[in-house]
Motif scaffolding. Structure first.
Motif, PDB file in Angstrom:
ATOM      1  N   PRO A  18       1.851  27.535  64.808  1.00  0.00           N
ATOM      2  CA  PRO A  18       2.687  28.065  65.888  1.00  0.00           C
ATOM      3  C   PRO A  18       2.203  27.653  67.276  1.00  0.00           C
ATOM      4  O   PRO A  18       2.988  27.670  68.236  1.00  0.00           O
ATOM      5  N   TRP A  73       4.165  25.246  69.621  1.00  0.00           N
ATOM      6  CA  TRP A  73       5.217  25.640  70.574  1.00  0.00           C
ATOM      7  C   TRP A  73       4.703  25.596  72.010  1.00  0.00           C
ATOM      8  O   TRP A  73       5.499  25.466  72.946  1.00  0.00           O
ATOM      9  N   GLY A 128       5.581  19.137  73.527  1.00  0.00           N
ATOM     10  CA  GLY A 128       6.725  19.769  72.872  1.00  0.00           C
ATOM     11  C   GLY A 128       7.073  19.218  71.503  1.00  0.00           C
ATOM     12  O   GLY A 128       8.238  18.882  71.264  1.00  0.00           O
ATOM     13  N   THR A 142       6.294  26.057  62.792  1.00  0.00           N
ATOM     14  CA  THR A 142       6.350  27.377  63.423  1.00  0.00           C
ATOM     15  C   THR A 142       5.486  28.381  62.670  1.00  0.00           C
ATOM     16  O   THR A 142       4.768  29.199  63.282  1.00  0.00           O
ATOM     17  N   ILE A 153       7.624  20.649  68.764  1.00  0.00           N
ATOM     18  CA  ILE A 153       8.645  21.453  68.080  1.00  0.00           C
ATOM     19  C   ILE A 153       9.875  21.631  68.969  1.00  0.00           C
ATOM     20  O   ILE A 153      11.018  21.438  68.518  1.00  0.00           O
ATOM     21  N   SER A 154       9.656  21.978  70.222  1.00  0.00           N
ATOM     22  CA  SER A 154      10.795  22.277  71.105  1.00  0.00           C
ATOM     23  C   SER A 154      11.704  21.060  71.303  1.00  0.00           C
ATOM     24  O   SER A 154      12.922  21.221  71.495  1.00  0.00           O
ATOM     25  N   SER A 186      10.449  21.895  61.823  1.00  0.00           N
ATOM     26  CA  SER A 186      10.268  22.926  62.858  1.00  0.00           C
ATOM     27  C   SER A 186       9.841  24.258  62.253  1.00  0.00           C
ATOM     28  O   SER A 186       8.952  24.952  62.790  1.00  0.00           O
TER      29      SER A 186
END
Length: 425
Positions: free
Chosen positions: A394, A397, A402, A390, A404-405, A386
C-alpha cells in the motif's frame, strides 16, 4: 417494390435503406450484420465467401430489383478487392440473370473505366463489365467522393481540416468533384422507380470540380474555422508514409487512394443531370445549409488523437514488457514479487510470463488485432495489478512516481478507446 440491398449496413447502404423505406419500398437486407433499420427480411451474407451464383439463388426469390452497395476503400485481413468488388458481385449478377430479376443497380466508382490503374478501380470495372454483358435492365453508377453524415472519408477530411496546419499532397491542386450522399440516393431512387435510365454507366459527380486544397478549406469553413497555413508533403513521401503506417492504421487512406487522388476524380455533370432530371448540390451549398454541430467539431478535433492515444498505450505496454524482461534489475523485481507472496520457481515464471503478456497485448494494440478484447484484457490487468499492490504494498500509493495512481487515467483512456472501437465497427 421489393428490393434486395447488399451492403445495407455500410455508409451508402444505410442511407439507401432509409430512403427506400421512406418511399414505401420493401427492403430485403443483405450484409454481415443485421441492420438497425427495419426490413422485410434479412440474409446474412459475406462477399468474401459468397462467390458462386448458387450462394445467391435462394436469396433472390420474390424480388423486383437488386441494388449492390458493397464496397471497401482499402484492403484488410479477410477483405480483398477481388472478392468483394469482383467475384461476389459477378456471382450475384449471374444469379439475377438466372432468376429473371432484370433491374440491377450497381454502385461502382468514378475512375473504374478504361484508364483504371489501381487494384481498387480495376476490381470495380471487372464487375461492371460483367454486368454489362448480362441480359438485364442494369444501371452502373460511378460516384466520385461521396460525402455526408456517417462517411468515413468525410470524417478523415474533417479531421485533416481541423489540424493547425493543412496538409497538402504536393501543391494541393489535384481535382475532386464530390457528390452529397442525398443526391446519390435520389439518383438511385429515380432509376429504381422509373426503370430509366437503363443499360448505361453514369458518372455521379457534383456540379463543379474543386482542388484538394479548396476541398479541405471548405471543410475548415464547415467546422467554423478560418483558413490555416498549409504544409506541402511530396507525393513520394506521402506514399512512403502511407505504406509504413498501413499495418498500424484503420484510416481510409493508403498508397492506392493517394494514387487515385493524384490522378484526379472529375467528370462532366451533364450526363447525370440528363439522366436523373436534377442538378446535384454544390459542396459550398451543403456546408452552408448544415454547419458542423458541436459534436462534429469535437469529433474532427479528436480524429487523429484517437490513433495517437492507441499508439501511445501500445508503446507503454510493449516498453513495460521489454523493460521488465530485459533491463530492470531482476533482483529488485523478485523482491517486489516476494512482497506479494511469491517465492522459489514462481518468481521467474511470474516475472517473465507477465512481461511476455504485456508485450503481446501491446503488439496487438499496435496492430489493431481484436482491439475490444485486448483493451478489456488490459483494463482487467491494470485493475488486478492495482488491487494486488494496494493490499500487499500500500505504500506505493504514496510513491512520488505514482505506480498505482497512474493506472486510473490509463484505465479511463483504455475504456474510451473501447467505446470508440465499438462505435467504429
Amino acid at each position: 417494390m421489393r428490393v434486395l440491398l447488399t451492403g445495407a449496413t455500410g455508409f451508402i447502404g444505410q442511407h439507401l435503406h432509409r430512403a427506400l423505406l421512406a418511399e414505401g419500398h420493401e427492403v430485403v437486407a443483405c450484409s454481415r450484420q443485421r441492420p438497425d433499420l427495419p426490413c422485410l427480411d434479412f440474409f446474412p451474407c459475406d462477399f468474401s465467401h459468397d462467390l458462386s451464383p448458387e450462394d445467391w439463388l435462394s436469396r433472390l426469390s420474390g424480388l423486383d430489383a437488386v441494388i449492390n452497395a458493397v464496397g471497401i476503400i482499402r484492403e484488410r485481413s479477410g477483405q480483398r478487392f477481388n472478392a468483394l468488388h469482383t467475384q461476389a458481385p459477378k456471382a450475384l449478377f449471374g444469379a439475377c440473370a438466372q432468376k429473371g430479376i432484370t433491374r440491377v443497380i450497381q454502385i461502382s466508382a468514378l475512375g473504374a473505366d478504361g484508364q483504371a490503374e489501381t487494384t481498387y478501380h480495376l476490381s470495380k470495372r471487372a464487375a461492371d463489365d460483367f454486368l454489362a454483358q448480362q441480359p438485364l435492365n442494369w444501371l452502373i453508377l460511378r460516384p466520385s467522393l461521396v460525402y455526408g453524415p456517417g462517411s468515413a472519408s468525410s470524417e478523415l477530411f474533417a479531421g485533416l481540416a481541423a489540424l493547425p496546419l493543412t496538409p497538402l499532397i504536393g501543391d494541393g491542386q489535384q481535382l475532386v468533384q464530390p457528390i452529397h450522399i442525398d443526391d446519390l440516393v435520389k439518383a438511385v431512387l429515380t432509376a429504381l422507380t422509373n426503370q430509366a435510365p437503363s443499360r448505361q454507366r453514369i458518372d455521379c459527380v457534383g456540379p463543379t470540380a474543386l482542388s484538394f486544397k479548396d476541398w479541405l478549406n471548405g471543410w475548415r469553413q464547415w467546422l467554423g474555422k478560418v483558413t490555416a497555413p498549409s504544409i506541402r508533403v511530396p507525393f513520394i513521401l506521402a506514399q512512403s508514409g502511407a505504406r509504413v503506417c498501413a499495418p498500424f492504421s484503420r484510416l481510409p487512406v493508403d498508397t492506392e487512394s493517394l494514387q487515385m487522388l493524384q490522378r484526379g476524380n472529375t467528370a462532366p455533370v451533364e450526363p447525370f443531370k440528363q439522366a436523373f432530371g436534377f442538378t446535384p448540390q454544390p459542396f459550398e451549398h451543403s456546408i452552408e445549409q448544415t454547419p458542423a454541430s458541436r459534436a462534429e467539431r469535437q469529433q474532427a478535433g479528436l480524429f487523429f488523437l484517437w490513433p495517437l492515444l492507441r499508439l501511445s498505450l501500445a508503446f507503454m505496454w510493449i516498453w513495460t514488457g521489454l523493460t521488465s524482461a530485459l533491463w530492470y534489475p531482476v533482483d529488485e523485481s523478485y523482491q517486489m514479487l516476494a512482497a506479494v507472496g511469491l517465492s522459489g520457481v514462481a518468481l521467474p515464471i511470474a516475472l517473465y510470463a507477465a512481461a511476455l503478456l504485456d508485450t503481446l497485448l501491446g503488439l496487438a494494440l499496435l496492430l489493431n488485432y481484436r482491439l475490444r478484447l485486448v483493451l478489456l484484457s488490459q483494463v482487467a490487468m491494470m485493475l488486478g495489478y492495482s488491487l494486488i499492490l494496494t493490499f500487499c504494498l500500500p505504500e506505493f500509493w504514496l510513491h512520488p512516481f505514482g505506480p498505482i495512481s497512474k493506472n486510473l487515467p490509463l484505465i479511463a483512456a483504455s475504456l474510451m478507446l473501447y467505446v470508440r472501437e465499438g462505435d467504429a465497427q
